[in-house]
Design an enzyme around this catalytic site. Structure first.
Site, PDB file in Angstrom:
ATOM      1  N   ARG A 337      34.409  54.714  47.533  1.00 30.44           N
ATOM      2  CA  ARG A 337      35.729  53.785  48.061  1.00 30.44           C
ATOM      3  C   ARG A 337      36.661  55.040  48.578  1.00 30.44           C
ATOM      4  O   ARG A 337      36.721  56.115  48.258  1.00 30.44           O
ATOM      5  CB  ARG A 337      36.460  53.483  46.814  1.00 30.44           C
ATOM      6  CG  ARG A 337      38.119  52.868  47.160  1.00 30.44           C
ATOM      7  CD  ARG A 337      38.500  52.112  45.891  1.00 30.44           C
ATOM      8  NE  ARG A 337      39.186  53.217  45.231  1.00 30.44           N
ATOM      9  CZ  ARG A 337      39.806  52.875  43.759  1.00 30.44           C
ATOM     10  NH1 ARG A 337      39.769  51.524  43.391  1.00 30.44           N
ATOM     11  NH2 ARG A 337      40.233  53.846  43.166  1.00 30.44           N
ATOM     12  N   GLU A 436      41.822  43.037  45.352  1.00 34.75           N
ATOM     13  CA  GLU A 436      42.837  43.395  44.225  1.00 34.75           C
ATOM     14  C   GLU A 436      44.067  42.819  44.239  1.00 34.75           C
ATOM     15  O   GLU A 436      44.831  42.879  43.611  1.00 34.75           O
ATOM     16  CB  GLU A 436      42.775  45.006  44.157  1.00 34.75           C
ATOM     17  CG  GLU A 436      41.429  45.631  44.651  1.00 34.75           C
ATOM     18  CD  GLU A 436      41.737  47.300  44.559  1.00 34.75           C
ATOM     19  OE1 GLU A 436      41.936  47.726  43.207  1.00 34.75           O
ATOM     20  OE2 GLU A 436      41.997  47.891  45.635  1.00 34.75           O
ATOM     21  N   ASN A 459      41.621  45.248  37.512  1.00 31.30           N
ATOM     22  CA  ASN A 459      42.794  46.124  37.161  1.00 31.30           C
ATOM     23  C   ASN A 459      43.930  45.688  37.943  1.00 31.30           C
ATOM     24  O   ASN A 459      44.995  45.337  37.383  1.00 31.30           O
ATOM     25  CB  ASN A 459      42.764  47.580  37.053  1.00 31.30           C
ATOM     26  CG  ASN A 459      41.441  48.006  36.318  1.00 31.30           C
ATOM     27  OD1 ASN A 459      40.935  47.176  35.609  1.00 31.30           O
ATOM     28  ND2 ASN A 459      40.788  49.011  36.722  1.00 31.30           N
ATOM     29  N   ASP A 460      43.865  45.935  39.238  1.00 33.50           N
ATOM     30  CA  ASP A 460      45.059  45.511  40.103  1.00 33.50           C
ATOM     31  C   ASP A 460      45.098  43.897  40.241  1.00 33.50           C
ATOM     32  O   ASP A 460      46.525  43.682  40.531  1.00 33.50           O
ATOM     33  CB  ASP A 460      44.854  46.376  41.516  1.00 33.50           C
ATOM     34  CG  ASP A 460      45.145  47.810  41.302  1.00 33.50           C
ATOM     35  OD1 ASP A 460      46.348  47.935  40.809  1.00 33.50           O
ATOM     36  OD2 ASP A 460      44.551  48.683  41.812  1.00 33.50           O
TER      37      ASP A 460
HETATM   38  C1  PEP Z   1      40.933  48.063  39.969  1.00 34.46           C
HETATM   39  O1  PEP Z   1      42.043  47.915  40.455  1.00 34.46           O
HETATM   40  O2  PEP Z   1      40.472  47.066  39.182  1.00 34.46           O
HETATM   41  C2  PEP Z   1      40.144  49.048  40.578  1.00 34.46           C
HETATM   42  C3  PEP Z   1      38.673  49.322  40.064  1.00 34.46           C
HETATM   43  O3  PEP Z   1      40.777  50.042  41.167  1.00 34.46           O
HETATM   44  P1  PEP Z   1      41.486  51.271  40.424  1.00 34.46           P
HETATM   45  O4  PEP Z   1      41.423  51.104  38.827  1.00 34.46           O
HETATM   46  O5  PEP Z   1      41.188  52.592  40.661  1.00 34.46           O
HETATM   47  O6  PEP Z   1      42.772  50.869  40.982  1.00 34.46           O
HETATM   48 MG    MG Z   2      42.717  49.083  42.022  1.00 34.19          MG
END
Ligand code: PEP
Ligand code: MG
Length: 575
Positions: A337, A436, A459-460
């Site tokens: 990424r 996200e 997560n986001d």
């Molecule tokens: C997410 O947002 O789920 C993700 C994998 O990215 P990060 O946790 O690094 O923001």
């Molecule tokens: Mg993220």
């Protein structure tokens, strides 16, 4: 007398060790009196710190001269000016002498006065310059305290050190790697914050959201952390310590039993193959990836290359890191990424700026596109590394078609540069995007048309769908992966991917939580990417699943609009 506190479990395992209290920011410093005869020395200590920081800043400016970060020069000049400002330094020297106190404390007192004055300024641009005052003082305090963190030496009794802090940044946590830190607890924080993610990757048990733990424990006191249940025991007696030692051995035994699944293919009862990929932060995680025979890397968070340092990695350093990962996983996909900086992964020093609302600000792809030269450097490093394995490039936090178009243009530019320089790369490298932001999940067509794969960052996606800060423990009870709106966005993305033949994965923490494996399988997910420490547990779930039977049940769940009903139905999937 022992007592127990309850917080949020963010990183599994049991830690037994002695407390080391650290201040929440560098700027929370101790106050102590300095005897009159040592006051000139104390002032000299401050002067030396100023000289060191001046040197650092001048070096920083020189090292970025001619580079894309045009604002770095101005930002360094501003900090150099502040170092020369009598309002800050001269007054701090005077405080040392008149109050007979240590230099750090005098400096922070004076900084607060200056910051107050900035707060009175009407012009918003000038008002924000207070962040520069804070940063320059932070640099000075770091030097005065003897970089980078005041971590205690290894203990002789074989027990480790448990850090007790108000808050820790991901960079602080990475710093624990080389010390004998066996666990940490904090007043604030959330389970999907990047600090928690780093703790899991370092396998350091951690409990967060304990509110006032720093006031309740003393330096060196014995502490037990149960990072699986979110329990912290302060001052345990020998019996309790023994009990937890036993529990720790049991956990280790369970883990070693799971190891038997290492070479078993993750196939459901009805014969569906599932890919279990690893989330990594850099080459240091490769050992864990191989130990569980992951099917590849589904998310390499490259921003960890430069978090916690003051300079950006150049093309060569990045190339080396990417190449190492690709080379050590031959024949397996490695999804890297591009930098996701900003929000709780702010850059230290270089390019740092005050943001009123960091999670909604210049982060991830927005940051990269605002710094095209930095982005181009990363893209060149990635393309160069592509000849060493099966690289896929993934773009974080996309919301607009023009962001993808701009990114694709920059990739073409990087390729053209390499062509001119006769440097090899794999022209077939796939480009994918993260889903996200709710806007992306609701307008998938523009992503599907332009990209080769999608990965859902739950997560986001949860943070932005439910409007709650993932790193704020005050709202953590509202962070619900099973909210019907969240499930509709995830389910919709997986289904759209299947309809248009685009591979979809989930790489947020949900993918590594066994509570959601059957649900995600029933939605049609076949690519799970998670911290390598969770892969075998998720494999166990996959081996017991029958997706043919799960799919219609999950379709019914996706139609529900009551959280409690969803929760019950998801629990029944396992029964
Ligand atoms: C997410 O947002 O789920 C993700 C994998 O990215 P990060 O946790 O690094 O923001
Ligand atoms: Mg993220």
């Amino acid at each position: 007398m022992a007592f127990t506190l309850h917080g949020l479990p963010v990183s599994q395992g049991i830690a037994i060790g002695h407390v080391h209290l650290v201040s929440h920011a560098m700027l929370e410093v101790n106050h102590y009196h300095v005897a009159a005869k040592y006051l000139p020395e104390e002032v000299e200590r401050l002067n030396e710190a100023v000289a060191t920081v001046q040197g650092e800043l001048i070096g920083l400016k020189a090292s970025t001269a001619g580079q894309p970060h045009s604002e770095v020069g101005a930002f360094v000049d501003l900090q150099l000016m502040m170092l020369a400002d009598p309002m800050l330094l001269e007054a701090a020297r005077e405080l040392v002498t008149t109050r007979r106190c240590n230099a750090e404390w005098a400096l922070v007192q004076q900084m607060e006065l200056v910051v107050d004055q900035f707060d009175q300024i009407e012009d918003p641009y000038l008002r924000e310059r207070k962040a520069d005052v804070v940063q320059v003082v932070e640099r000075l305090v770091k030097v005065l305290l003897g970089q980078p963190q005041h971590l205690p030496p290894k203990r002789r009794d074989g027990l480790g050190t448990i850090i007790v802090a108000h808050d820790l940044s991901p960079a602080d946590t990475i710093g624990f790697r080389d010390h004998n830190i066996t666990g940490f607890v904090t007043d604030v924080g959330g389970p999907t914050s990047h600090t928690a993610i780093v703790a899991r990757s370092l396998r350091i048990p951690a409990v967060v959201g304990l509110h006032h733990i720093r006031q309740l424990v003393e330096e060196d006191e014995l502490l037990i952390i149960d990072g699986t249940r979110g329990v912290v025991i302060v001052g345990p007696d020998e019996n309790i310590v023994e009990e937890y030692r036993l529990r720790r051995s049991e956990l280790e035994l369970e883990r070693s039993k799971l190891n038997r699944l290492k070479d078993t293919r993750a196939t459901t009862l009805d014969g569906e193959d599932v890919n279990l990929l690893a989330n990594i932060e850099g080459p240091k995680d490769l050992g864990q990836v191989k130990a569980v025979s992951a099917d590849g890397v589904g998310l390499y968070r490259t921003e960890f290359l430069f978090i916690g340092r003051d300079s950006l990695p150049d093309e060569e350093e990045q190339y080396e890191a990417y190449r190492t990962v690709l080379k050590s996983l031959p024949g397996k996909p490695v999804t890297i990424r591009t930098f996701d900086v900003g929000a709780d992964k702010a850059l230290n020093g270089v390019g740092a700026r005050f943001e009123p609302n960091p999670a909604l600000g210049l982060r991830a792809i927005r940051y990269s596109l605002a710094e095209p030269q930095m982005f181009l450097t990363q893209l060149r490093a990635l393309l160069r590394a592509s000849v060493h394995g099966q690289l896929k490039i993934m773009i974080p936090m996309l919301a607009h078609a023009h962001e993808i178009d701009q990114t694709l243009r920059l990739i073409e530019k990087a390729k053209a540069e390499l062509d001119v320089e006769k440097i090899k790369y794999d022209p077939r490298v796939e480009i994918g995007g993260m889903i996200e932001v709710p806007a992306a999940a609701l307008a998938l067509g523009m992503f599907i048309r332009r990209l080769s794969f999608l990965s859902i960052g739950t997560n986001d996606l949860i943070q932005y769908t439910l409007a709650i800060d993932r790193s704020d423990e005050a709202v953590v009870h509202l962070y619900d992966p099973l909210h019907p709106a969240v499930l509709k966005l995830i389910g919709g993305t997986i289904q759209a991917g299947a309809r248009f033949g685009l591979p979809v994965s989930v790489c947020g923490e949900m993918a590594g939580d066994p509570a959601y494996t059957l649900l995600l399988l029933g939605m049609g997910l076949r690519n799970f990417s998670m911290h390598p420490g969770h892969i075998l547990e998720i494999k166990q779930q996959v081996l017991r699943a029958d997706v043919d039977e799960l799919a219609p049940r999950v379709q019914r769940i996706l139609k529900m609009d009551e959280q409690s009903k969803v929760r019950e139905a998801v629990m029944r999937l396992a029964g």
